[in-house]
Structures are given as C-alpha cells and as structure tokens.
Design a protein around this motif. Structure first.
Motif, short mmCIF file in Angstrom:
data_model
loop_
_atom_site.label_atom_id
_atom_site.label_comp_id
_atom_site.label_asym_id
_atom_site.label_seq_id
_atom_site.Cartn_x
_atom_site.Cartn_y
_atom_site.Cartn_z
N GLU A 69 -6.61 -8.56 15.98
CA GLU A 69 -6.15 -7.27 15.45
C GLU A 69 -5.73 -7.39 13.99
N LEU A 70 -5.13 -8.50 13.64
CA LEU A 70 -4.70 -8.72 12.26
C LEU A 70 -5.90 -8.63 11.33
N ALA A 75 -9.54 -5.72 7.58
CA ALA A 75 -10.86 -5.21 7.22
C ALA A 75 -10.81 -3.70 7.03
N ALA A 76 -10.10 -3.00 7.91
CA ALA A 76 -10.00 -1.54 7.78
C ALA A 76 -9.28 -1.15 6.50
N ALA A 77 -8.22 -1.88 6.16
CA ALA A 77 -7.48 -1.59 4.92
C ALA A 77 -8.35 -1.86 3.70
N LEU A 78 -9.16 -2.91 3.75
CA LEU A 78 -10.05 -3.20 2.62
C LEU A 78 -11.14 -2.14 2.48
N TRP A 89 -3.37 -7.13 3.07
CA TRP A 89 -3.03 -8.23 3.98
C TRP A 89 -1.60 -8.06 4.52
N GLU A 90 -0.66 -7.76 3.62
CA GLU A 90 0.73 -7.61 4.05
C GLU A 90 0.89 -6.40 4.97
N LYS A 91 0.20 -5.33 4.67
CA LYS A 91 0.24 -4.14 5.52
C LYS A 91 -0.29 -4.48 6.92
N SER A 92 -1.35 -5.26 6.98
CA SER A 92 -1.93 -5.68 8.26
C SER A 92 -0.96 -6.58 9.02
N LEU A 93 -0.33 -7.49 8.30
CA LEU A 93 0.66 -8.37 8.92
C LEU A 93 1.78 -7.56 9.55
N ARG A 94 2.30 -6.60 8.80
CA ARG A 94 3.41 -5.78 9.30
C ARG A 94 3.00 -4.98 10.53
N ALA A 95 1.77 -4.50 10.54
CA ALA A 95 1.30 -3.68 11.65
C ALA A 95 1.15 -4.48 12.95
N VAL A 96 0.77 -5.74 12.83
CA VAL A 96 0.45 -6.54 14.01
C VAL A 96 1.57 -7.49 14.41
N TRP A 97 2.46 -7.82 13.50
CA TRP A 97 3.42 -8.90 13.72
C TRP A 97 4.28 -8.70 14.96
N GLY A 98 4.67 -7.49 15.27
CA GLY A 98 5.51 -7.24 16.43
C GLY A 98 4.83 -7.56 17.75
N LYS A 99 3.52 -7.61 17.76
CA LYS A 99 2.76 -7.90 18.98
C LYS A 99 2.59 -9.39 19.21
N TRP A 107 5.37 -16.11 9.41
CA TRP A 107 5.30 -14.90 8.57
C TRP A 107 5.22 -15.28 7.10
N GLU A 108 6.10 -16.19 6.68
CA GLU A 108 6.13 -16.60 5.27
C GLU A 108 4.83 -17.27 4.87
N VAL A 109 4.30 -18.13 5.73
CA VAL A 109 3.03 -18.81 5.42
C VAL A 109 1.91 -17.80 5.27
N MET A 110 1.82 -16.86 6.19
CA MET A 110 0.74 -15.88 6.15
C MET A 110 0.91 -14.89 5.00
N LYS A 111 2.15 -14.57 4.68
CA LYS A 111 2.39 -13.67 3.54
C LYS A 111 1.98 -14.35 2.24
#
Length: 170
Positions: A69-70, A75-78, A89-99, A107-111
């Motif tokens: 999903e991330l 891809a959708a945001a791009l 990327w950060e928007k995608s991380l925020r959207a999926v991170w809770g799942k 989080w820090e590494v991926m950000k």
C-alpha cells in the motif's frame, strides 16, 4: 453470572496479550517485506531505468499489504503530480504508517530515504538505498530480539493479568 463475567474478563485479557504478541511477530515480517521491496525498487530504477511512479506500481503489485500500500500510495501521489517526490513519499508514509507494526526508528529511516528520492544521480540513489537497507537490517535485528524476548511474555502476561483480575473481583 459471576463465572460468565470471569470468563469474559479472562478471554478479553488473553486476547489483549495475543494482540500484543502478534504486533511483536509482525514487525520483523514487515521489515523483511520492506527490505525486499526496496531491493526490488532499486533493481527497477537502477537497472531497468524505470520511472519512480512505474517502479512503485510494480512494487505495489508484488508486495503484500501494508508495505504494498505504501508503494501504491506513492505511485498515485506521483501520478497526481501535486507535490515533489519527497513530499509524495512522506504523504504516503503518513497514510499507511498506522496500518503497520513498524516503529519510530523505521519511520525515520524511511522518511530520510524519501527525502533523497529523485534528487541525485543513479549511483548516489543506489547508495542511499543501500544505506536505508543497512539501517533496516539493524532495526530488523532489534525487532527479532524484541520478539524473542517479549513475545511469549506478552501472551503469558495477558492470561495472568486476566486471572489476577478474576481473583481480585471474586
């Protein structure tokens, strides 16, 4: 009636212990998925010369949720072309991170990884992916240690806490 309440308390506390243990078991699995997805992403971008949006779509189809999903969100945001690559990327991380069962370290590494996406040449981008993978290796070792150390304890603690509550309330 007392016994029914006691059984319900015991069942609820056991379920909570199992849920805590499941999170401990999910984290290493999701980290392995994330590392595999980053390796596939690297192959798509570096060797296949695939644009980021297309590569992300390919990875999203190949990877199970929530990591897939991330990449789908990315891809959708791009494709929407509304923000920069790092912001997408950060928007995608925020959207999926809770799942996910992942923690703040991941989080820090991926950000940080997302902040470098699309800003450098292919060789430097490959080095950034390798750096992210090295950090995720360290996080996976920590997650496996936590799983071994606290997995059984969480299950047992759920049952024992329920028994304690039942004894105190009887």
């Amino acid at each position: 009636m007392k016994w029914l309440g006691a059984l319900l308390i015991l069942a609820a506390s056991t379920w909570m212990g199992m849920a805590a243990a499941r999170a401990l078991y999910e984290r290493p699995r999701q980290l392995r998925q994330l590392k595999a997805a980053l390796r596939a992403f690297e192959a798509e971008v570096m060797y296949g010369h695939t644009p980021l949006a297309e590569a992300s779509q390919h990875i999203a189809r190949q990877t199970a949720a929530p990591i897939g999903e991330l990449f789908a969100q990315f891809a959708a945001a791009l494709h929407a072309c509304e923000t920069s690559v790092a912001e997408a990327w950060e928007k995608s991380l925020r959207a999926v991170w809770g799942k996910t069962a992942l923690k703040q370290g991941e989080w820090e590494v991926m950000k940080q990884f997302g902040a470098t996406l699309g800003q450098y040449d292919r060789l430097t981008q490959q080095q950034q992916i390798a750096l992210a993978l090295a950090h995720l290796e360290r996080e996976e070792a920590e997650a496996l240690d936590d799983q071994a150390r606290y997995g059984k304890m969480a299950k047992s603690l759920g049952v024992l806490a329920g028994l304690l509550l039942v004894i105190l309330l009887m």
